[in-house]
Write an enzyme that holds these catalytic residues in place. Sequence first.
Site, PDB file in Angstrom:
ATOM      1  N   ASN A   1       0.840  -1.212   0.086  1.00 36.14           N
ATOM      2  CA  ASN A   1      -0.079  -0.065   0.037  1.00 36.14           C
ATOM      3  C   ASN A   1       0.972   1.157  -0.001  1.00 36.14           C
ATOM      4  O   ASN A   1       1.292   1.648   1.041  1.00 36.14           O
ATOM      5  CB  ASN A   1      -0.735  -0.029   1.232  1.00 36.14           C
ATOM      6  CG  ASN A   1      -1.748   1.156   1.360  1.00 36.14           C
ATOM      7  OD1 ASN A   1      -1.961   1.879   0.453  1.00 36.14           O
ATOM      8  ND2 ASN A   1      -2.588   1.235   2.429  1.00 36.14           N
ATOM      9  N   TRP A   2       1.134   1.904  -1.421  1.00 36.10           N
ATOM     10  CA  TRP A   2       1.950   3.014  -1.291  1.00 36.10           C
ATOM     11  C   TRP A   2       1.370   4.264  -0.764  1.00 36.10           C
ATOM     12  O   TRP A   2       1.926   5.240  -0.819  1.00 36.10           O
ATOM     13  CB  TRP A   2       2.518   3.287  -2.749  1.00 36.10           C
ATOM     14  CG  TRP A   2       3.227   2.149  -3.447  1.00 36.10           C
ATOM     15  CD1 TRP A   2       3.934   1.210  -2.648  1.00 36.10           C
ATOM     16  CD2 TRP A   2       3.648   1.909  -4.735  1.00 36.10           C
ATOM     17  NE1 TRP A   2       4.643   0.339  -3.331  1.00 36.10           N
ATOM     18  CE2 TRP A   2       4.368   0.895  -4.646  1.00 36.10           C
ATOM     19  CE3 TRP A   2       3.303   2.643  -6.015  1.00 36.10           C
ATOM     20  CZ2 TRP A   2       5.180   0.305  -5.873  1.00 36.10           C
ATOM     21  CZ3 TRP A   2       4.040   2.169  -7.072  1.00 36.10           C
ATOM     22  CH2 TRP A   2       4.906   0.974  -7.105  1.00 36.10           C
ATOM     23  N   LYS A   3      -0.010   4.147  -0.387  1.00 35.21           N
ATOM     24  CA  LYS A   3      -0.696   5.509  -0.014  1.00 35.21           C
ATOM     25  C   LYS A   3      -0.312   6.762  -0.648  1.00 35.21           C
ATOM     26  O   LYS A   3      -0.346   6.397  -1.960  1.00 35.21           O
ATOM     27  CB  LYS A   3      -0.137   5.455   1.408  1.00 35.21           C
ATOM     28  CG  LYS A   3      -0.098   4.372   2.675  1.00 35.21           C
ATOM     29  CD  LYS A   3      -0.202   4.518   4.218  1.00 35.21           C
ATOM     30  CE  LYS A   3      -0.524   3.193   4.606  1.00 35.21           C
ATOM     31  NZ  LYS A   3      -0.323   3.360   6.042  1.00 35.21           N
TER      32      LYS A   3
ATOM     33  N   HIS B   1      -9.802   0.966   4.949  1.00 37.99           N
ATOM     34  CA  HIS B   1      -8.670   1.300   5.621  1.00 37.99           C
ATOM     35  C   HIS B   1      -8.553   2.448   6.743  1.00 37.99           C
ATOM     36  O   HIS B   1      -9.354   3.364   6.748  1.00 37.99           O
ATOM     37  CB  HIS B   1      -7.444   1.906   4.464  1.00 37.99           C
ATOM     38  CG  HIS B   1      -5.969   1.891   5.037  1.00 37.99           C
ATOM     39  ND1 HIS B   1      -5.476   2.870   5.854  1.00 37.99           N
ATOM     40  CD2 HIS B   1      -5.099   0.822   4.928  1.00 37.99           C
ATOM     41  CE1 HIS B   1      -4.360   2.457   6.194  1.00 37.99           C
ATOM     42  NE2 HIS B   1      -4.018   1.323   5.475  1.00 37.99           N
TER      43      HIS B   1
ATOM     44  N   GLU C   1      -6.973   4.880   7.585  1.00 35.24           N
ATOM     45  CA  GLU C   1      -6.884   6.182   7.220  1.00 35.24           C
ATOM     46  C   GLU C   1      -8.029   6.682   6.722  1.00 35.24           C
ATOM     47  O   GLU C   1      -8.454   7.821   6.812  1.00 35.24           O
ATOM     48  CB  GLU C   1      -5.604   6.125   6.572  1.00 35.24           C
ATOM     49  CG  GLU C   1      -4.349   6.194   7.234  1.00 35.24           C
ATOM     50  CD  GLU C   1      -3.188   5.455   6.664  1.00 35.24           C
ATOM     51  OE1 GLU C   1      -3.045   5.508   5.225  1.00 35.24           O
ATOM     52  OE2 GLU C   1      -2.199   4.902   7.264  1.00 35.24           O
TER      53      GLU C   1
ATOM     54  N   GLU D   1      -5.502  -4.628  10.981  1.00 35.38           N
ATOM     55  CA  GLU D   1      -4.524  -3.674  10.970  1.00 35.38           C
ATOM     56  C   GLU D   1      -4.729  -2.812  12.226  1.00 35.38           C
ATOM     57  O   GLU D   1      -5.580  -2.164  12.198  1.00 35.38           O
ATOM     58  CB  GLU D   1      -4.605  -2.710   9.734  1.00 35.38           C
ATOM     59  CG  GLU D   1      -4.118  -3.414   8.391  1.00 35.38           C
ATOM     60  CD  GLU D   1      -3.841  -2.165   7.405  1.00 35.38           C
ATOM     61  OE1 GLU D   1      -2.212  -2.421   7.066  1.00 35.38           O
ATOM     62  OE2 GLU D   1      -4.221  -1.252   7.114  1.00 35.38           O
TER      63      GLU D   1
ATOM     64  N   GLY E   1       2.552   2.397  10.939  1.00 34.23           N
ATOM     65  CA  GLY E   1       3.404   3.450  10.730  1.00 34.23           C
ATOM     66  C   GLY E   1       4.078   3.970  11.892  1.00 34.23           C
ATOM     67  O   GLY E   1       4.606   4.803  12.095  1.00 34.23           O
TER      68      GLY E   1
ATOM     69  N   SER F   1       3.171  -2.146  10.625  1.00 35.68           N
ATOM     70  CA  SER F   1       4.682  -2.000  10.842  1.00 35.68           C
ATOM     71  C   SER F   1       5.528  -3.413  10.353  1.00 35.68           C
ATOM     72  O   SER F   1       6.196  -3.831  10.940  1.00 35.68           O
ATOM     73  CB  SER F   1       5.089  -1.657  12.423  1.00 35.68           C
ATOM     74  OG  SER F   1       4.673  -0.101  12.475  1.00 35.68           O
TER      75      SER F   1
ATOM     76  N   GLY G   1       2.683  -1.188   4.496  1.00 35.66           N
ATOM     77  CA  GLY G   1       2.802   0.396   3.960  1.00 35.66           C
ATOM     78  C   GLY G   1       4.182   0.864   3.799  1.00 35.66           C
ATOM     79  O   GLY G   1       5.066   0.604   2.933  1.00 35.66           O
ATOM     80  N   GLY G   2       4.934   1.268   4.959  1.00 36.90           N
ATOM     81  CA  GLY G   2       6.163   1.977   4.692  1.00 36.90           C
ATOM     82  C   GLY G   2       7.171   1.229   4.223  1.00 36.90           C
ATOM     83  O   GLY G   2       8.044   1.670   3.078  1.00 36.90           O
TER      84      GLY G   2
HETATM   85  P1  13P Z   1       2.719   0.560   7.731  1.00 32.79           P
HETATM   86  O1  13P Z   1       3.349  -0.803   7.461  1.00 32.79           O
HETATM   87  O2  13P Z   1       3.371   1.739   7.329  1.00 32.79           O
HETATM   88  O3  13P Z   1       2.767   0.132   9.285  1.00 32.79           O
HETATM   89  O4  13P Z   1       1.251   0.674   7.071  1.00 32.79           O
HETATM   90  C1  13P Z   1       0.231  -0.332   7.277  1.00 32.79           C
HETATM   91  C2  13P Z   1      -0.813  -0.278   6.369  1.00 32.79           C
HETATM   92  O5  13P Z   1      -1.512   0.685   6.697  1.00 32.79           O
HETATM   93  C3  13P Z   1      -0.916  -0.945   5.226  1.00 32.79           C
HETATM   94  O6  13P Z   1      -2.084  -0.700   4.777  1.00 32.79           O
END
Ligand code: 13P
Length: 260
Positions: free
Chosen positions: A11-13, A103, A105, A178, A184, A223, A244-245
């Site tokens: 997930n590159w957000k 998600h 967010e 999640e 994050g 994470s 994510g990250g």
């Molecule tokens: P991180 O891997 O940066 O914690 O993000 C997780 C995430 O929200 C994937 O959708």
Amino acid sequence: MNNQKYLIAANWKQNGDSKSLIKLINDFIKSYKKIKPRCEILILPPSIYLNAISNRLSHHKIPRKKISLGSQNISSFDNGAYTGELSVDMTKDYNCTYALIGHSERRHVFQEDEKTIAKKMQLSLASNMNTILCVGETIAEYNKKLTKKVILRQLKSALIKSSVLLKSDHSKVIIAYEPVWAIGTGKTASLDNISDVHSYIRNVLNKILGIKTNSIKILYGGSVNNLNASSILSLSNVNGALVGGASLNSKKFIDICSSI
Ligand code: 13P
């Protein structure tokens, strides 16, 4: 480790730009060709770059079953006067075969409520999209030991409108657990915690749908990195990861994919 094929999603957000994301996918494809990880891989780029990323995959002759594309969000409406929105069918035009819904967010930053999430689930599944529903508790809920209560509510409310369809075919639904506090932050949930919540999700799915749902993948996100992926992915009822990250670094992401 179970025998089901794992799904590892990036997930590159809302990160990167045209130049950096093309470089990221090119670097990733280079390593992918060398290592050939045994999992299914899903890339969720910012939607404006879907076409460019799709072109890179085609250029490198990567079969879409090996590396799929998905959208990070879809509209809760069919096509019409909804400025700024993207319908599930529009994302299909860009070779998306997955949609990410609910998600944290979207829920917490954009105040998406459970009714909206249920509508998105319904539209996505009706459109035959592979649909990833995200669930997870906040830190306050975790501290009050409300995790299971929150997850039960989120699963029930998101799936209720689609339950008739899902009872006859649940092959398109995927759940991602999640914990909001793990996203994050570098604070991964403990292996016991992940194991416990994933088996709880499995039981709830079995109950809601009234059938054995072992083929529904349950991903963990929060994470995940190249150092912890292998132990997380070896837990029962963990069928992949939503990253994510670490997915913004091609080396780290390929290491996660090949840790299976
Ligand atoms: P991180 O891997 O940066 O914690 O993000 C997780 C995430 O929200 C994937 O959708």
